[in-house]
Scaffold this motif. Structure first.
Motif, mmCIF file in Angstrom:
data_model
loop_
_atom_site.group_PDB
_atom_site.id
_atom_site.type_symbol
_atom_site.label_atom_id
_atom_site.label_comp_id
_atom_site.label_asym_id
_atom_site.label_seq_id
_atom_site.Cartn_x
_atom_site.Cartn_y
_atom_site.Cartn_z
ATOM 1 N N GLY A 162 -55.286 18.716 85.285
ATOM 2 C CA GLY A 162 -56.178 17.623 85.645
ATOM 3 C C GLY A 162 -57.491 17.702 84.907
ATOM 4 N N TRP A 163 -58.596 17.863 85.637
ATOM 5 C CA TRP A 163 -59.925 17.783 85.038
ATOM 6 C C TRP A 163 -60.176 18.851 83.986
ATOM 7 C CZ3 TRP A 163 -63.756 21.502 85.117
ATOM 8 C CH2 TRP A 163 -63.539 22.609 85.949
ATOM 9 N N ALA A 164 -59.545 20.029 84.103
ATOM 10 C CA ALA A 164 -59.834 21.125 83.177
ATOM 11 C C ALA A 164 -58.950 21.127 81.932
ATOM 12 C CB ALA A 164 -59.693 22.468 83.901
ATOM 13 N N LYS A 165 -57.959 20.261 81.870
ATOM 14 C CA LYS A 165 -57.057 20.250 80.713
ATOM 15 C C LYS A 165 -57.831 19.996 79.421
ATOM 16 C CE LYS A 165 -52.862 18.245 78.780
ATOM 17 N NZ LYS A 165 -51.771 17.242 78.909
ATOM 18 N N ASP A 166 -57.530 20.782 78.405
ATOM 19 C CA ASP A 166 -58.177 20.760 77.087
ATOM 20 C C ASP A 166 -59.517 21.497 77.086
ATOM 21 O OD1 ASP A 166 -56.097 19.478 75.847
ATOM 22 O OD2 ASP A 166 -56.976 17.484 76.036
ATOM 23 N N GLY A 167 -59.871 22.120 78.203
ATOM 24 C CA GLY A 167 -61.024 23.009 78.198
ATOM 25 C C GLY A 167 -60.634 24.373 77.658
ATOM 26 N N SER A 168 -61.623 25.242 77.498
ATOM 27 C CA SER A 168 -61.368 26.570 76.952
ATOM 28 C C SER A 168 -62.427 27.538 77.461
ATOM 29 C CB SER A 168 -61.398 26.526 75.419
ATOM 30 O OG SER A 168 -61.046 27.778 74.857
ATOM 31 N N GLY A 175 -53.851 23.982 79.854
ATOM 32 C CA GLY A 175 -52.892 22.931 80.158
ATOM 33 C C GLY A 175 -52.053 22.450 79.003
ATOM 34 N N GLU A 176 -52.235 23.028 77.819
ATOM 35 C CA GLU A 176 -51.437 22.622 76.675
ATOM 36 C C GLU A 176 -50.224 23.547 76.517
ATOM 37 O OE1 GLU A 176 -51.682 19.953 75.045
ATOM 38 O OE2 GLU A 176 -53.691 19.221 75.458
ATOM 39 N N SER A 177 -49.323 23.188 75.636
ATOM 40 C CA SER A 177 -48.109 23.964 75.421
ATOM 41 C C SER A 177 -48.444 25.417 75.086
ATOM 42 C CB SER A 177 -47.312 23.348 74.266
ATOM 43 O OG SER A 177 -46.216 24.166 73.919
ATOM 44 N N GLY A 178 -47.854 26.338 75.846
ATOM 45 C CA GLY A 178 -48.098 27.752 75.616
ATOM 46 C C GLY A 178 -49.198 28.343 76.469
ATOM 47 N N ASP A 179 -49.841 27.524 77.305
ATOM 48 C CA ASP A 179 -50.829 28.068 78.246
ATOM 49 C C ASP A 179 -50.093 29.068 79.136
ATOM 50 O OD1 ASP A 179 -52.698 28.637 80.198
ATOM 51 O OD2 ASP A 179 -53.267 26.556 80.554
ATOM 52 N N PRO A 180 -50.545 30.340 79.157
ATOM 53 C CA PRO A 180 -49.776 31.361 79.875
ATOM 54 C C PRO A 180 -49.826 31.244 81.387
ATOM 55 C CG PRO A 180 -51.827 32.295 79.055
ATOM 56 C CD PRO A 180 -51.727 30.910 78.493
ATOM 57 N N LYS A 181 -50.692 30.395 81.928
ATOM 58 C CA LYS A 181 -50.863 30.370 83.372
ATOM 59 C C LYS A 181 -50.902 28.943 83.915
ATOM 60 C CE LYS A 181 -53.336 34.755 83.693
ATOM 61 N NZ LYS A 181 -54.553 35.448 84.164
ATOM 62 N N SER A 182 -50.461 28.834 85.165
ATOM 63 C CA SER A 182 -50.668 27.602 85.914
ATOM 64 C C SER A 182 -51.874 27.833 86.796
ATOM 65 C CB SER A 182 -49.432 27.289 86.770
ATOM 66 O OG SER A 182 -49.659 26.158 87.564
ATOM 67 N N ARG A 183 -52.917 27.080 86.591
ATOM 68 C CA ARG A 183 -54.180 27.362 87.264
ATOM 69 C C ARG A 183 -54.810 26.083 87.776
ATOM 70 N NH1 ARG A 183 -56.266 30.306 82.516
ATOM 71 N NH2 ARG A 183 -54.841 29.425 81.023
ATOM 72 N N PRO A 184 -55.758 26.219 88.697
ATOM 73 C CA PRO A 184 -56.426 25.017 89.225
ATOM 74 C C PRO A 184 -57.051 24.191 88.102
ATOM 75 C CG PRO A 184 -56.994 26.951 90.523
ATOM 76 C CD PRO A 184 -56.229 27.452 89.330
ATOM 77 N N GLY A 185 -56.750 22.914 88.097
ATOM 78 C CA GLY A 185 -57.365 22.006 87.137
ATOM 79 C C GLY A 185 -56.704 21.948 85.783
ATOM 80 N N SER A 186 -55.728 22.833 85.509
ATOM 81 C CA SER A 186 -55.178 22.883 84.153
ATOM 82 C C SER A 186 -54.352 21.663 83.802
ATOM 83 C CB SER A 186 -54.352 24.160 83.954
ATOM 84 O OG SER A 186 -53.251 24.189 84.846
ATOM 85 N N LEU A 210 -49.780 31.719 63.773
ATOM 86 C CA LEU A 210 -49.669 30.364 64.309
ATOM 87 C C LEU A 210 -49.492 30.483 65.818
ATOM 88 C CD1 LEU A 210 -49.352 27.279 63.858
ATOM 89 C CD2 LEU A 210 -46.881 27.673 63.681
ATOM 90 N N VAL A 211 -50.419 29.910 66.579
ATOM 91 C CA VAL A 211 -50.360 30.019 68.033
ATOM 92 C C VAL A 211 -50.177 28.639 68.645
ATOM 93 C CG1 VAL A 211 -51.805 32.080 68.029
ATOM 94 C CG2 VAL A 211 -52.873 29.829 68.355
ATOM 95 N N ASN A 212 -49.554 28.615 69.812
ATOM 96 C CA ASN A 212 -49.454 27.367 70.556
ATOM 97 C C ASN A 212 -50.833 26.964 71.058
ATOM 98 O OD1 ASN A 212 -46.648 26.852 70.393
ATOM 99 N ND2 ASN A 212 -46.262 28.419 71.950
ATOM 100 N N PRO A 213 -51.092 25.661 71.181
ATOM 101 C CA PRO A 213 -52.435 25.230 71.598
ATOM 102 C C PRO A 213 -52.848 25.782 72.958
ATOM 103 C CG PRO A 213 -50.880 23.388 71.589
ATOM 104 C CD PRO A 213 -50.213 24.522 70.886
ATOM 105 N N GLY A 214 -51.869 26.079 73.833
ATOM 106 C CA GLY A 214 -52.200 26.610 75.144
ATOM 107 C C GLY A 214 -52.761 28.018 75.122
#
Length: 483
Positions: A244-250, A231-242, A222-226
């Motif tokens: 804003g526009w890039a949130k929910d991308g992969s 930009g979701e919970s558990g995303d290991p990094k703070s990155r450009p767009g995460s 079971l993994v966190n959506p990030g």
């Protein structure tokens, strides 16, 4: 300005596998963890904050032109969301279009210096790191050399006619704003092989569950959506767009992996163990199962070490319910086996590690011919090329795919130190997807000689190239990327 485009066309595609039912694009072969229903997913997503209508359902190969005008008005309405792929949804998809962009493609669309926080792997492209992946670039198709591909379309339907009609629609919308660089057609294998790759093994069983989307079965990670989505919970990094526009991308990793099936089958017969009261063919099947870590049905050798077990294989409550901890040596499942190298479970960090991906590939190419079986050799005829169109999603390519391939599968010393006769032995590189062009000596494949190794002098899986893409959220296709 014109963008180059690669197409993956499938008459059977996958988040799991594809069906022959126009009302429901995806199927769940026995043993593969089923998707939640639309109602179940909506309830979980509401609690976790996931927006399932903003997440693309699946993606694969692009080269992108100056097509911004058509992207918003013509292509965006065709894009299939995750919600549309779920059972019992009110807006089901009977075909599916997704799009993803390489770093050079995003640059052409005006995303300046598209560093999305992935140790520059995305910016540099897959070709520039091919050696680290264990690839021989001499085997790569020329279309994938360099960074000339701008993006990828994945077009899927339950019929080839549906794929062709949708492709014509996309080409009509985009017109001369794109040029096609490469096309690969995938298709689910026929009959009882549906859901199986060309070596014959059931695929897609060990994908993790995503917190807030589906509930894990016993033994399923079971993994966190990030771990999968920006930009979701558990995303290991703070990155450009995460945020804003890039949130929910992969990040989408695509690789075309040719499979040399006759050679693989001959190797199994030539190196079959000698378990008592078993035929040569049964011993060969045993060797193949120990190389993979599962029988062709999908039953894990950790739970059924000498013979296949269809009851376990077809029960999603059972077929992932193991962690290699009892026992931790190779007596049940070789430490060198493919599924143990790429998902070590309790072998590594007590099972708590961030290196998870969601795989969504599909076979391509025809079935093996009688002539190939008779000669034990794959044909050199390009029309008979077959293999796996490998697709994997993650929010961090370095932590995800690159670690699994370079640091785990290719490294013979990964998780060194298992003791046999008081000697520490190397487990060896992955016997299936280990580095091309070098001999591999995985240990523990013969259940009667766990300290011994078998030398593999040929490549059963040959990388023919690929690229790294970013699968944007649907909102970004409608706004940032088309403005």
């Amino acid at each position: 300005m014109q963008l180059k485009l690669t197409l993956l066309l499938t008459a059977a595609c996958s988040l799991q596998a594809l069906c022959a039912n126009a009302k429901e694009l995806l199927i769940s072969p026995p043993g593969q963890p089923p998707l939640p229903t639309a109602q179940e997913a909506s309830t979980s997503a509401a609690a976790s904050g996931l927006n399932l209508t903003n997440i693309q359902g699946d993606i694969l190969i692009v080269d992108v032109p100056s097509f911004k005008a058509q992207l918003k008005s013509g292509i965006a309405p065709l894009i299939t969301s995750t919600f549309q792929l779920l059972p019992n949804t009110t807006d089901p998809a009977d075909l599916f279009v997704n799009i993803a962009f390489s770093s050079s493609g995003l640059s052409k669309l005006g995303i300046a210096n598209p560093d999305l926080g992935d140790n520059n792997l995305f910016q540099k492209g897959q070709f520039n790191g091919a050696t680290n992946l264990g690839d021989l670039t001499s085997n790569w198709l020329p279309q994938f050399a360099g960074t000339s591909i701008h993006g990828v379309f994945l077009i899927a339907s339950d019929t080839l006619d549906g794929v062709s009609a949708t492709l014509s629609q996309v080409q009509s919308i985009l017109g001369s704003s794109i040029s096609e660089s490469y096309r690969l057609q995938g298709q689910a294998r026929p009959g009882d092989q549906q859901g199986h790759e060309h070596f014959g093994f059931m695929d897609g069983i060990s994908n993790p569950a995503v917190n807030g989307f589906n509930t894990p079965h016993p033994g399923q990670a079971l993994v966190n959506p990030g771990v999968i989505l920006f930009g979701e919970s558990g995303d290991p990094k703070s990155r450009p767009g995460s945020t804003g526009w890039a949130k929910d991308g992969s990040f989408l990793v695509f690789r075309q992996l040719a499979q040399r099936v006759p050679e693989f089958n001959k190797f199994l017969l030539d190196h079959a163990p000698s378990e008592a009261n078993m035929t040569l063919e049964e011993n060969a099947e045993l060797l193949g199962a120990r190389m993979i870590g599962r029988w062709k049905s999908g039953a894990p050798v950790a739970m059924s070490p000498l013979f296949d077990n269809l009851v376990i294989a077809t029960n999603a409550q059972q077929n992932n319910n193991f962690d290699f901890s009892a026992p931790s040596d190779s007596s049940l499942c070789p430490v060198s086996s493919h599924i143990r190298k790429t998902n070590p479970r309790a072998d590594f960090s007590k099972g708590n590690f961030p290196n998870h991906i969601i795989r969504a590939g599909i076979p391509y190419g025809p079935e093996v011919t009688d002539a190939e079986n008779a000669s034990n050799t794959s044909s050199t005829d390009p029309s008979l090329d077959r293999g796996l169109a490998f697709v994997a999603y993650q929010s961090d390519i370095d932590t995800g795919f690159e670690t699994l391939q370079s640091d785990w599968a290719n490294d013979p010393s990964f998780r060194r130190g298992y003791q046999y006769a008081n000697n520490a032995v190397l487990q060896g590189a992955d016997p299936i997807i280990g580095p091309n062009g070098v001999s591999r000596s995985p240990a523990g494949l013969d259940p009667s000689n766990l300290s011994g190794s078998i030398t593999i002098m040929e490549d059963f899986v040959v990388s023919k190239g690929g690229e790294y893409f970013f699968s944007p959220p649907i909102s970004a296709i409608q706004t940032t990327l088309s403005s």
